[in-house]
Motif scaffolding. Structure first.
Motif, PDB file in Angstrom:
ATOM      1  N   GLY A  35       0.847  -1.225  -0.100  1.00 24.44           N
ATOM      2  CA  GLY A  35       0.168   0.036   0.181  1.00 24.44           C
ATOM      3  C   GLY A  35       0.872   1.356   0.112  1.00 24.44           C
ATOM      4  O   GLY A  35       0.438   2.217   0.469  1.00 24.44           O
ATOM      5  N   LEU A  36       1.960   1.172  -0.616  1.00 25.60           N
ATOM      6  CA  LEU A  36       3.281   2.334  -0.522  1.00 25.60           C
ATOM      7  C   LEU A  36       3.288   2.532  -2.101  1.00 25.60           C
ATOM      8  O   LEU A  36       2.735   1.968  -2.846  1.00 25.60           O
ATOM      9  N   SER A  37       4.073   3.697  -2.261  1.00 23.17           N
ATOM     10  CA  SER A  37       4.562   4.167  -3.554  1.00 23.17           C
ATOM     11  C   SER A  37       5.869   4.575  -3.397  1.00 23.17           C
ATOM     12  O   SER A  37       6.574   4.507  -2.496  1.00 23.17           O
ATOM     13  N   PHE A  38       6.635   4.818  -4.682  1.00 20.23           N
ATOM     14  CA  PHE A  38       7.849   5.168  -4.735  1.00 20.23           C
ATOM     15  C   PHE A  38       8.000   6.556  -4.000  1.00 20.23           C
ATOM     16  O   PHE A  38       9.202   6.913  -3.368  1.00 20.23           O
ATOM     17  N   ALA A  39       6.810   7.505  -3.507  1.00 20.41           N
ATOM     18  CA  ALA A  39       7.231   8.631  -2.925  1.00 20.41           C
ATOM     19  C   ALA A  39       7.382   8.322  -1.576  1.00 20.41           C
ATOM     20  O   ALA A  39       7.947   9.155  -0.768  1.00 20.41           O
ATOM     21  N   ASP A  40       7.147   7.009  -0.833  1.00 23.85           N
ATOM     22  CA  ASP A  40       7.606   6.676   0.380  1.00 23.85           C
ATOM     23  C   ASP A  40       8.842   6.182   0.614  1.00 23.85           C
ATOM     24  O   ASP A  40       9.391   5.760   1.561  1.00 23.85           O
ATOM     25  N   VAL A  41       9.660   5.929  -0.323  1.00 23.39           N
ATOM     26  CA  VAL A  41      11.306   5.706   0.016  1.00 23.39           C
ATOM     27  C   VAL A  41      11.932   6.449  -1.228  1.00 23.39           C
ATOM     28  O   VAL A  41      11.478   7.208  -1.886  1.00 23.39           O
ATOM     29  N   LYS A  42      13.400   6.365  -0.878  1.00 25.03           N
ATOM     30  CA  LYS A  42      14.165   7.020  -1.945  1.00 25.03           C
ATOM     31  C   LYS A  42      15.271   5.841  -2.305  1.00 25.03           C
ATOM     32  O   LYS A  42      15.314   4.740  -1.684  1.00 25.03           O
ATOM     33  N   THR A  43      15.695   5.800  -3.505  1.00 28.26           N
ATOM     34  CA  THR A  43      16.345   4.701  -3.917  1.00 28.26           C
ATOM     35  C   THR A  43      17.765   5.322  -4.478  1.00 28.26           C
ATOM     36  O   THR A  43      17.885   6.535  -4.780  1.00 28.26           O
ATOM     37  N   THR A  44      18.760   4.274  -4.325  1.00 27.89           N
ATOM     38  CA  THR A  44      20.154   4.770  -4.776  1.00 27.89           C
ATOM     39  C   THR A  44      20.419   3.520  -5.797  1.00 27.89           C
ATOM     40  O   THR A  44      20.655   2.465  -5.269  1.00 27.89           O
ATOM     41  N   ASN A  45      21.034   4.251  -6.686  1.00 25.59           N
ATOM     42  CA  ASN A  45      21.439   3.154  -7.923  1.00 25.59           C
ATOM     43  C   ASN A  45      22.807   2.572  -7.429  1.00 25.59           C
ATOM     44  O   ASN A  45      23.880   3.163  -7.092  1.00 25.59           O
ATOM     45  N   THR A  46      22.942   1.226  -7.459  1.00 22.97           N
ATOM     46  CA  THR A  46      23.876   0.414  -7.102  1.00 22.97           C
ATOM     47  C   THR A  46      24.212  -0.693  -8.063  1.00 22.97           C
ATOM     48  O   THR A  46      23.397  -1.547  -8.217  1.00 22.97           O
ATOM     49  N   SER A  47      25.524  -0.807  -8.640  1.00 21.56           N
ATOM     50  CA  SER A  47      25.672  -1.881  -9.449  1.00 21.56           C
ATOM     51  C   SER A  47      25.635  -3.275  -8.651  1.00 21.56           C
ATOM     52  O   SER A  47      25.883  -3.329  -7.551  1.00 21.56           O
ATOM     53  N   ASP A  48      25.276  -4.349  -9.623  1.00 23.04           N
ATOM     54  CA  ASP A  48      25.352  -5.611  -8.993  1.00 23.04           C
ATOM     55  C   ASP A  48      26.483  -5.902  -8.344  1.00 23.04           C
ATOM     56  O   ASP A  48      26.823  -6.730  -7.481  1.00 23.04           O
ATOM     57  N   ALA A  49      27.760  -5.585  -8.939  1.00 22.27           N
ATOM     58  CA  ALA A  49      29.016  -5.844  -8.402  1.00 22.27           C
ATOM     59  C   ALA A  49      29.361  -4.872  -7.133  1.00 22.27           C
ATOM     60  O   ALA A  49      30.231  -5.606  -6.296  1.00 22.27           O
ATOM     61  N   ASP A  50      28.717  -4.120  -6.944  1.00 19.47           N
ATOM     62  CA  ASP A  50      28.985  -3.431  -5.619  1.00 19.47           C
ATOM     63  C   ASP A  50      28.017  -3.518  -4.567  1.00 19.47           C
ATOM     64  O   ASP A  50      28.248  -2.886  -3.493  1.00 19.47           O
ATOM     65  N   ILE A  51      26.638  -4.232  -4.878  1.00 19.47           N
ATOM     66  CA  ILE A  51      25.758  -4.039  -3.885  1.00 19.47           C
ATOM     67  C   ILE A  51      26.055  -4.861  -2.797  1.00 19.47           C
ATOM     68  O   ILE A  51      25.387  -4.406  -1.296  1.00 19.47           O
ATOM     69  N   VAL A  52      26.479  -5.815  -2.590  1.00 23.13           N
ATOM     70  CA  VAL A  52      26.911  -6.724  -1.397  1.00 23.13           C
ATOM     71  C   VAL A  52      27.806  -5.872  -0.530  1.00 23.13           C
ATOM     72  O   VAL A  52      27.726  -5.599   0.826  1.00 23.13           O
ATOM     73  N   GLY A  53      28.799  -5.074  -1.110  1.00 25.17           N
ATOM     74  CA  GLY A  53      29.949  -4.437  -0.029  1.00 25.17           C
ATOM     75  C   GLY A  53      28.829  -3.074   0.311  1.00 25.17           C
ATOM     76  O   GLY A  53      29.016  -2.984   1.605  1.00 25.17           O
ATOM     77  N   ALA A  54      28.146  -2.646  -0.378  1.00 24.51           N
ATOM     78  CA  ALA A  54      27.244  -1.248   0.057  1.00 24.51           C
ATOM     79  C   ALA A  54      26.449  -1.782   1.045  1.00 24.51           C
ATOM     80  O   ALA A  54      26.413  -1.027   2.159  1.00 24.51           O
ATOM     81  N   PHE A  55      25.679  -3.060   1.063  1.00 21.38           N
ATOM     82  CA  PHE A  55      24.861  -3.292   2.061  1.00 21.38           C
ATOM     83  C   PHE A  55      25.479  -3.864   3.323  1.00 21.38           C
ATOM     84  O   PHE A  55      24.848  -3.801   4.364  1.00 21.38           O
ATOM     85  N   ALA A  56      26.839  -4.107   3.469  1.00 21.51           N
ATOM     86  CA  ALA A  56      27.386  -4.396   4.507  1.00 21.51           C
ATOM     87  C   ALA A  56      27.624  -2.954   5.344  1.00 21.51           C
ATOM     88  O   ALA A  56      28.096  -3.256   6.639  1.00 21.51           O
ATOM     89  N   SER A  57      27.459  -1.938   4.776  1.00 20.63           N
ATOM     90  CA  SER A  57      27.823  -0.770   5.351  1.00 20.63           C
ATOM     91  C   SER A  57      26.668  -0.559   6.650  1.00 20.63           C
ATOM     92  O   SER A  57      25.447  -0.777   6.243  1.00 20.63           O
ATOM     93  N   PRO A  58      26.940  -0.218   7.712  1.00 24.71           N
ATOM     94  CA  PRO A  58      25.779   0.086   9.040  1.00 24.71           C
ATOM     95  C   PRO A  58      24.655   1.125   8.271  1.00 24.71           C
ATOM     96  O   PRO A  58      23.683   1.120   8.900  1.00 24.71           O
ATOM     97  N   GLN A  59      25.216   2.071   7.561  1.00 23.60           N
ATOM     98  CA  GLN A  59      24.385   3.111   7.116  1.00 23.60           C
ATOM     99  C   GLN A  59      23.241   2.539   6.324  1.00 23.60           C
ATOM    100  O   GLN A  59      22.318   3.413   5.874  1.00 23.60           O
ATOM    101  N   VAL A  60      23.418   1.505   5.601  1.00 19.01           N
ATOM    102  CA  VAL A  60      22.453   1.031   4.592  1.00 19.01           C
ATOM    103  C   VAL A  60      21.866  -0.143   5.122  1.00 19.01           C
ATOM    104  O   VAL A  60      22.300  -1.261   5.784  1.00 19.01           O
TER     105      VAL A  60
END
Length: 363
Positions: A165-190
């Protein structure tokens, strides 16, 4: 959906759109269909549902069926998924393994008349939405979501938000390549991400991470296809027959539970750079259409039209139909004469005829 790319998804998508625009101009006139030919190439990239193709070449199944029809077929790996689709769109390959959304937004939107002749599988959990510190989808509201924008991950997020029951207005997105997403998600801020396997399984294994939505919640919507150039197929129908023969013979081998089936799956795992256990785990979240009758049923079902309507509406909303005035700009044709969008400009066709030949034992 598992894809390995050497460039970012954003960069790859930009290249795809540039190729699409160029092809739209190049294809505006009517070109004569290709003549009959002998040599064909299929491009593929690493994904659990596409590993049967390189295995079939390695095991001699490709040669067997190509020889039957007096042709030659080469199955060529491209490490970058988006680039493989770009190369097909530019005419380097006669066919390519591709997801339904990307078949629509890259070659079809670019004016390249393309036929999906094999529906190989659908993602049944290979794509997922992950959150830290929460176990329900509603908690995604207000979060920054890391994902490969304008990919099937973006589409899955749209479907997840809709279900909540949400929309894109309810979140923000950050473009992340598949090569980088594992490392990015390991950050406490993500604390939120959308990914596909094998990255998904690695990220899901982190402490405090929960998968709150997956492609299993929208079964049949993220489809993995083999598509070919329509004009080439019309001039060379034996090409389509050979491809169907290759696919279903390989399906029969890999689903066996004896030593032969185990060896086939282990060979596919090796080709994918994975352990047999990891590959088998990925297969559990990949709904393979091993029976051609089931594939024909899926292709002729009204559900496919519904799915492709959702996919094209999402794609248009994100600007993936460059310069189009509406979502109807790209025409799609389905079995039984059903057309979606501009019937005068059909560039994506779901063709069940070769799968039906396999089902009827007429290859």
């Amino acid at each position: 959906m598992l894809k390995l790319t050497g460039i970012s998804a954003k960069t790859g998508r930009k290249l795809a759109l540039l190729a699409a625009v160029s092809l739209l101009a190049a294809c505006s006139g009517s070109a004569p269909p290709p003549a009959k030919k002998h040599d064909f190439t299929i491009g593929w990239s690493i994904y659990a549902g596409w590993m049967p193709w390189p295995y079939a070449q390695q095991a001699g199944i490709v040669k067997k069926w190509a020889d039957k029809y007096g042709i030659d077929i080469k199955v060529v790996q491209v490490n970058d998924y988006v680039e493989s689709v770009n190369q097909y769109t530019a005419g380097k390959f006669d066919g390519v393994t591709v997801a339904n959304m990307d078949a629509l937004t890259i070659p079809a939107a670019g004016g390249k008349d393309t036929s999906a002749i094999i529906i190989g599988d659908y993602s049944n959990g290979n794509d997922g939405v992950l959150l830290k510190g929460a176990d329900n989808l509603a908690a995604i509201k207000g979060r920054q979501v890391y994902l490969a924008e304008l990919s099937v991950s973006h589409y899955l997020l749209a479907r997840a938000l809709e279900k909540a029951g949400l929309s894109f207005a309810d979140v923000k997105t950050t473009n992340t390549s598949d090569a980088d997403i594992v490392g990015a998600f390991a950050s406490p801020q993500v604390n939120a991400a959308v990914a596909w396997n094998p990255q998904l399984s690695v990220m899901r294994g982190q402490a405090g991470v929960k998968q709150v939505f997956s492609s299993a919640d929208v079964p049949g919507e993220i489809l993995d296809l083999l598509v070919v150039d329509t004009a080439t197929l019309k001039a060379n129908p034996d090409f389509g027959k050979a491809l169907a023969g290759i696919w279903y013979e390989t399906m029969a081998v890999m689903q066996r539970q004896d030593a032969q089936g185990k060896a086939a799956r282990a060979a596919m795992a090796k080709l994918a750079g994975a352990s047999p256990e990891t590959f088998d785990s990925q297969l559990t979240t990949t709904y393979l259409y091993t029976d051609p009758k089931a594939a024909v049923a899926a292709t002729t079902s009204p559900a496919l039209v519904t799915t492709m309507t959702r996919v094209r509406d999402f794609s248009y909303s994100k600007g993936l139909f460059k310069g189009a005035a509406s979502a109807d700009a790209v025409g799609m044709a389905f079995p039984n004469g059903k057309t979606l969008g501009d019937a005068a400009h059909v560039t994506l066709r779901f063709d069940e005829s070769f799968m039906k030949m396999a089902a009827d034992g007429k290859l």
